[in-house]
Design an enzyme around this catalytic site. Structure first.
Site, mmCIF file in Angstrom:
data_model
loop_
_atom_site.group_PDB
_atom_site.id
_atom_site.type_symbol
_atom_site.label_atom_id
_atom_site.label_comp_id
_atom_site.label_asym_id
_atom_site.label_seq_id
_atom_site.Cartn_x
_atom_site.Cartn_y
_atom_site.Cartn_z
ATOM 1 N N SER A 218 0.832 -1.208 0.000
ATOM 2 C CA SER A 218 0.000 0.000 0.000
ATOM 3 C C SER A 218 0.872 1.266 0.000
ATOM 4 C CB SER A 218 -0.983 0.001 1.177
ATOM 5 O OG SER A 218 -0.298 0.118 2.392
ATOM 6 N N LEU B 89 19.105 -5.401 4.728
ATOM 7 C CA LEU B 89 20.157 -5.189 3.725
ATOM 8 C C LEU B 89 21.531 -5.285 4.394
ATOM 9 C CD1 LEU B 89 18.515 -2.104 1.976
ATOM 10 C CD2 LEU B 89 18.560 -4.454 1.096
ATOM 11 N N HIS C 154 8.693 3.230 8.900
ATOM 12 C CA HIS C 154 8.519 2.312 10.034
ATOM 13 C C HIS C 154 7.277 2.726 10.829
ATOM 14 C CE1 HIS C 154 9.774 -0.590 13.028
ATOM 15 N NE2 HIS C 154 9.461 0.297 13.940
ATOM 16 N N ASP D 179 16.448 0.230 11.842
ATOM 17 C CA ASP D 179 15.527 1.323 12.186
ATOM 18 C C ASP D 179 16.200 2.445 12.983
ATOM 19 O OD1 ASP D 179 13.484 -0.141 10.948
ATOM 20 O OD2 ASP D 179 12.984 -1.186 12.789
#
Ligand code: GRF
Length: 193
Positions: A21, A98, A114, A150
């Site tokens: 989305s 990654l 996030h 994050d």
């Protein structure tokens, strides 16, 4: 990110694993004349990701990597990105981490969204943890990606009020609606620097 600005739109790849989305919001944003980016490529680690269908509807090419061998997959992804002259990567619900080498290759050119008010609630199951802790607010964050999960520099955040009857599902839905607005805003901010 001044080196990315100019008369032409910056070519962007969106990495997804599922619904997509946010990918949809980014494609819709990139179609606008005023957008600094154009989505040229979708990368997925999941052939069944719903978001791939959306990309196809917009005739955006995609590549699926099964991630059985991360090192060789990342090498192939990098050559794909270079072939397509991709200058910006937007992670949007991409569930793989990654490698440091990959991040180094695109240093300062990888963004992520996030679903929490970072630095709080890094990692998975954010909504469940937020509710267990009786937080009054949660939200979403767009940040640069560095080698720690994050933890890269925050670009923009949006606060969302939690109501008493919120469940992890209802909170996820409320926050997702804000994510779709925040990601394009954050990209505009990056390009206006
Ligand atoms: C979003 O909540 C995003 O913040 C998180 O994963 C979810 C992806 O949703 N990283 P979608 O695939 O963009 O719908």
């Amino acid at each position: 990110m001044a080196q990315l600005t100019g008369p032409k739109k910056t070519k962007c790849a969106v990495f997804i694993s599922g619904t997509g989305s946010n990918l949809k919001a980014l494609i819709q944003f990139s179609e606008k004349k005023s957008s600094p980016i154009s989505v040229e490529l979708i990368i997925s680690d999941n052939a069944k990701a719903k978001g791939l269908k959306f990309g196809k509807a917009f005739k955006i090419s995609n590549k699926v990597f099964n991630y059985k061998d991360k090192i060789s997959n990342e090498k192939n992804i990098i050559s794909e990105l270079k072939n397509k002259k991709i200058k910006l990567i937007c992670l949007a619900g991409f569930m793989k981490i990654l490698s440091k080498d990959f991040i180094k290759n695109f240093n300062g050119r990888i963004l992520n969204i996030h679903p929490s008010l970072l630095p709080k609630y890094k990692g998975l199951n954010t909504h469940e943890r937020v509710l267990i802790n009786n937080e009054k607010y949660s939200g979403c964050t767009v940040h640069f990606v560095n080698s720690r999960l994050d933890s890269g520099k925050i670009i923009l955040q949006k606060k969302v009020k939690i109501s008493k009857d919120d469940t992890a599902k209802s909170l996820a839905k409320k926050i997702l609606a804000q994510e779709h607005k925040l990601y394009p805003k954050a990209i505009k901010k990056v390009f206006s620097r």
